[in-house]
Write a protein that holds these residues in place. Structure first.
Motif, PDB file in Angstrom:
ATOM      1  N   MET A   5       0.849  -1.186   0.000  1.00 30.67           N
ATOM      2  CA  MET A   5       0.000   0.000   0.000  1.00 30.67           C
ATOM      3  C   MET A   5       0.891   1.244   0.000  1.00 30.67           C
ATOM      4  SD  MET A   5      -3.030   0.808   2.642  1.00 30.67           S
ATOM      5  CE  MET A   5      -3.546   2.462   2.936  1.00 30.67           C
ATOM      6  N   ALA A   6       0.552   2.205  -0.819  1.00 28.19           N
ATOM      7  CA  ALA A   6       1.338   3.432  -0.925  1.00 28.19           C
ATOM      8  C   ALA A   6       1.147   4.307   0.309  1.00 28.19           C
ATOM      9  CB  ALA A   6       0.922   4.202  -2.172  1.00 28.19           C
ATOM     10  N   GLU A   7       2.187   5.013   0.642  1.00 28.39           N
ATOM     11  CA  GLU A   7       2.111   5.942   1.769  1.00 28.39           C
ATOM     12  C   GLU A   7       1.363   7.192   1.333  1.00 28.39           C
ATOM     13  OE1 GLU A   7       6.383   5.983   2.205  1.00 28.39           O
ATOM     14  OE2 GLU A   7       6.159   4.987   4.139  1.00 28.39           O
ATOM     15  N   THR A   8       0.524   7.709   2.212  1.00 26.83           N
ATOM     16  CA  THR A   8      -0.317   8.857   1.895  1.00 26.83           C
ATOM     17  C   THR A   8       0.110  10.058   2.726  1.00 26.83           C
ATOM     18  OG1 THR A   8      -2.166   7.373   1.477  1.00 26.83           O
ATOM     19  CG2 THR A   8      -2.710   9.680   1.826  1.00 26.83           C
ATOM     20  N   TYR A   9       0.137  11.220   2.085  1.00 30.31           N
ATOM     21  CA  TYR A   9       0.422  12.455   2.810  1.00 30.31           C
ATOM     22  C   TYR A   9      -0.728  13.432   2.634  1.00 30.31           C
ATOM     23  CZ  TYR A   9       1.505  14.752  -1.613  1.00 30.31           C
ATOM     24  OH  TYR A   9       1.419  15.276  -2.876  1.00 30.31           O
ATOM     25  N   ALA A  10      -0.845  14.325   3.598  1.00 28.50           N
ATOM     26  CA  ALA A  10      -1.798  15.428   3.537  1.00 28.50           C
ATOM     27  C   ALA A  10      -1.016  16.701   3.857  1.00 28.50           C
ATOM     28  CB  ALA A  10      -2.925  15.218   4.546  1.00 28.50           C
ATOM     29  N   LEU A  11      -1.177  17.705   3.015  1.00 27.32           N
ATOM     30  CA  LEU A  11      -0.455  18.968   3.165  1.00 27.32           C
ATOM     31  C   LEU A  11      -1.455  20.111   3.110  1.00 27.32           C
ATOM     32  CD1 LEU A  11       2.292  20.526   3.246  1.00 27.32           C
ATOM     33  CD2 LEU A  11       2.241  20.450   0.740  1.00 27.32           C
ATOM     34  N   ARG A  12      -1.474  20.916   4.150  1.00 31.49           N
ATOM     35  CA  ARG A  12      -2.336  22.105   4.208  1.00 31.49           C
ATOM     36  C   ARG A  12      -1.468  23.316   3.904  1.00 31.49           C
ATOM     37  NH1 ARG A  12      -3.971  22.257   9.547  1.00 31.49           N
ATOM     38  NH2 ARG A  12      -2.346  23.751   9.974  1.00 31.49           N
ATOM     39  N   ILE A  13      -1.898  24.150   2.981  1.00 31.61           N
ATOM     40  CA  ILE A  13      -1.153  25.348   2.618  1.00 31.61           C
ATOM     41  C   ILE A  13      -1.978  26.562   3.018  1.00 31.61           C
ATOM     42  CG2 ILE A  13      -0.108  26.663   0.738  1.00 31.61           C
ATOM     43  CD1 ILE A  13       0.301  23.980  -0.730  1.00 31.61           C
ATOM     44  N   GLN A  14      -1.449  27.334   3.972  1.00 36.21           N
ATOM     45  CA  GLN A  14      -2.111  28.542   4.470  1.00 36.21           C
ATOM     46  C   GLN A  14      -1.378  29.759   3.915  1.00 36.21           C
ATOM     47  OE1 GLN A  14      -1.020  27.292   8.453  1.00 36.21           O
ATOM     48  NE2 GLN A  14      -3.187  27.329   9.014  1.00 36.21           N
ATOM     49  N   ILE A  15      -2.142  30.661   3.329  1.00 40.71           N
ATOM     50  CA  ILE A  15      -1.540  31.858   2.747  1.00 40.71           C
ATOM     51  C   ILE A  15      -2.232  33.093   3.291  1.00 40.71           C
ATOM     52  CG2 ILE A  15      -1.102  33.142   0.614  1.00 40.71           C
ATOM     53  CD1 ILE A  15      -1.103  30.434  -0.848  1.00 40.71           C
ATOM     54  N   GLU A  16      -1.420  34.051   3.716  1.00 34.87           N
ATOM     55  CA  GLU A  16      -1.918  35.353   4.128  1.00 34.87           C
ATOM     56  C   GLU A  16      -1.298  36.394   3.209  1.00 34.87           C
ATOM     57  OE1 GLU A  16      -1.626  36.353   8.340  1.00 34.87           O
ATOM     58  OE2 GLU A  16      -1.227  34.234   8.727  1.00 34.87           O
ATOM     59  N   SER A  17      -2.152  37.185   2.567  1.00 32.60           N
ATOM     60  CA  SER A  17      -1.665  38.279   1.742  1.00 32.60           C
ATOM     61  C   SER A  17      -2.754  39.332   1.676  1.00 32.60           C
ATOM     62  CB  SER A  17      -1.291  37.791   0.337  1.00 32.60           C
ATOM     63  OG  SER A  17      -2.449  37.519  -0.417  1.00 32.60           O
ATOM     64  N   HIS A  18      -2.451  40.433   1.023  1.00 26.76           N
ATOM     65  CA  HIS A  18      -3.462  41.473   0.865  1.00 26.76           C
ATOM     66  C   HIS A  18      -4.563  41.009  -0.089  1.00 26.76           C
ATOM     67  CE1 HIS A  18      -1.101  44.236   3.184  1.00 26.76           C
ATOM     68  NE2 HIS A  18      -0.064  44.091   2.369  1.00 26.76           N
ATOM     69  N   GLU A  19      -4.217  40.159  -1.055  1.00 23.23           N
ATOM     70  CA  GLU A  19      -5.160  39.719  -2.068  1.00 23.23           C
ATOM     71  C   GLU A  19      -5.914  38.449  -1.677  1.00 23.23           C
ATOM     72  OE1 GLU A  19      -1.805  39.935  -2.696  1.00 23.23           O
ATOM     73  OE2 GLU A  19      -1.707  41.873  -3.694  1.00 23.23           O
ATOM     74  N   TYR A  20      -5.309  37.615  -0.834  1.00 20.56           N
ATOM     75  CA  TYR A  20      -5.894  36.317  -0.521  1.00 20.56           C
ATOM     76  C   TYR A  20      -5.536  35.957   0.914  1.00 20.56           C
ATOM     77  CZ  TYR A  20      -6.624  31.242  -0.620  1.00 20.56           C
ATOM     78  OH  TYR A  20      -7.039  29.969  -0.345  1.00 20.56           O
ATOM     79  N   ASP A  21      -6.503  35.462   1.631  1.00 25.71           N
ATOM     80  CA  ASP A  21      -6.269  34.991   2.990  1.00 25.71           C
ATOM     81  C   ASP A  21      -7.071  33.707   3.156  1.00 25.71           C
ATOM     82  OD1 ASP A  21      -5.418  34.884   5.617  1.00 25.71           O
ATOM     83  OD2 ASP A  21      -6.961  36.244   6.349  1.00 25.71           O
ATOM     84  N   GLY A  22      -6.395  32.579   3.121  1.00 25.65           N
ATOM     85  CA  GLY A  22      -7.097  31.321   3.235  1.00 25.65           C
ATOM     86  C   GLY A  22      -6.152  30.146   3.145  1.00 25.65           C
ATOM     87  N   GLU A  23      -6.740  28.980   2.986  1.00 26.22           N
ATOM     88  CA  GLU A  23      -5.933  27.781   2.899  1.00 26.22           C
ATOM     89  C   GLU A  23      -6.543  26.818   1.901  1.00 26.22           C
ATOM     90  OE1 GLU A  23      -5.866  26.551   6.976  1.00 26.22           O
ATOM     91  OE2 GLU A  23      -7.697  25.406   6.794  1.00 26.22           O
ATOM     92  N   PHE A  24      -5.711  25.918   1.417  1.00 22.81           N
ATOM     93  CA  PHE A  24      -6.188  24.841   0.582  1.00 22.81           C
ATOM     94  C   PHE A  24      -5.379  23.602   0.908  1.00 22.81           C
ATOM     95  CE2 PHE A  24      -3.031  26.998  -1.938  1.00 22.81           C
ATOM     96  CZ  PHE A  24      -2.324  25.993  -2.556  1.00 22.81           C
ATOM     97  N   TYR A  25      -5.746  22.492   0.306  1.00 24.01           N
ATOM     98  CA  TYR A  25      -5.253  21.201   0.753  1.00 24.01           C
ATOM     99  C   TYR A  25      -4.754  20.348  -0.407  1.00 24.01           C
ATOM    100  CZ  TYR A  25      -8.349  22.942   4.341  1.00 24.01           C
ATOM    101  OH  TYR A  25      -8.957  23.753   5.253  1.00 24.01           O
ATOM    102  N   LEU A  26      -3.727  19.568  -0.120  1.00 24.95           N
ATOM    103  CA  LEU A  26      -3.194  18.597  -1.061  1.00 24.95           C
ATOM    104  C   LEU A  26      -3.188  17.235  -0.371  1.00 24.95           C
ATOM    105  CD1 LEU A  26      -0.028  20.541  -2.272  1.00 24.95           C
ATOM    106  CD2 LEU A  26      -2.287  20.554  -3.302  1.00 24.95           C
ATOM    107  N   VAL A  27      -3.661  16.234  -1.054  1.00 22.99           N
ATOM    108  CA  VAL A  27      -3.653  14.865  -0.542  1.00 22.99           C
ATOM    109  C   VAL A  27      -3.218  13.971  -1.696  1.00 22.99           C
ATOM    110  CG1 VAL A  27      -5.073  12.966   0.336  1.00 22.99           C
ATOM    111  CG2 VAL A  27      -5.515  15.300   1.110  1.00 22.99           C
ATOM    112  N   ASP A  28      -2.245  13.116  -1.438  1.00 23.18           N
ATOM    113  CA  ASP A  28      -1.778  12.223  -2.501  1.00 23.18           C
ATOM    114  C   ASP A  28      -0.978  11.093  -1.875  1.00 23.18           C
ATOM    115  OD1 ASP A  28      -1.418  11.215  -5.054  1.00 23.18           O
ATOM    116  OD2 ASP A  28      -0.502  13.039  -5.841  1.00 23.18           O
ATOM    117  N   GLU A  29      -0.467  10.228  -2.715  1.00 19.57           N
ATOM    118  CA  GLU A  29       0.307   9.084  -2.261  1.00 19.57           C
ATOM    119  C   GLU A  29       1.742   9.202  -2.734  1.00 19.57           C
ATOM    120  OE1 GLU A  29      -1.775   5.736  -3.853  1.00 19.57           O
ATOM    121  OE2 GLU A  29      -3.236   5.747  -2.239  1.00 19.57           O
ATOM    122  N   GLY A  30       2.609   8.439  -2.081  1.00 11.42           N
ATOM    123  CA  GLY A  30       3.984   8.343  -2.533  1.00 11.42           C
ATOM    124  C   GLY A  30       5.014   8.833  -1.530  1.00 11.42           C
TER     125      GLY A  30
END
Length: 119
Positions: free
Chosen positions: A1-26
């Motif tokens: 079974m492949a190893e799974t990772y989850a990565l949360r990316i949080q960004i603060e800027s004048h134009e954007y303030d939020g987060e999004f997510y990456l989930v994948d294997e390997g």
């Protein structure tokens, strides 16, 4: 079974303030995620003339996933990136461990952090 990772990316800027997510294997260790996935995102953010360019590129290539999928993923490793554009602060974290970069990250500084994570 492949190893799974989850990565949360949080960004603060004048134009954007939020987060999004990456989930994948390997990749199943924080060092692997930083070396193979997070480094690319940190450098793309740092090199974008405007944060919208980076965000549109991520959406265009379908790299992101929804928060519900991120929360439901039984990952082997969970990491995060936090970027504060106005203050030029970049960090990579795993649990309660935080690795901050001095200004915009460069490959050699990220490689040094990868080495720290491997030890």
């Amino acid at each position: 079974m492949a190893e799974t990772y989850a990565l949360r990316i949080q960004i603060e800027s004048h134009e954007y303030d939020g987060e999004f997510y990456l989930v994948d294997e390997g990749y199943g260790t924080p060092a692997d995620v930083l070396d193979n996935i997070a480094t690319d995102h940190l450098l793309r953010i740092a090199n974008a003339s405007r944060i919208e360019e980076y965000l549109l590129d991520v959406l265009k290539h379908g790299e992101n996933t929804g928060e519900a999928e991120y929360d439901a993923t039984d990952s082997d490793v969970e990491c995060w990136i936090h970027v504060d554009i106005p203050y030029q602060r970049y960090a990579f974290g795993v649990g309660d461990r935080v690795y901050e970069f001095s200004g915009e990250p460069i490959k050699s500084e990220i490689a040094s952090t990868v080495t720290q994570l491997q030890s």
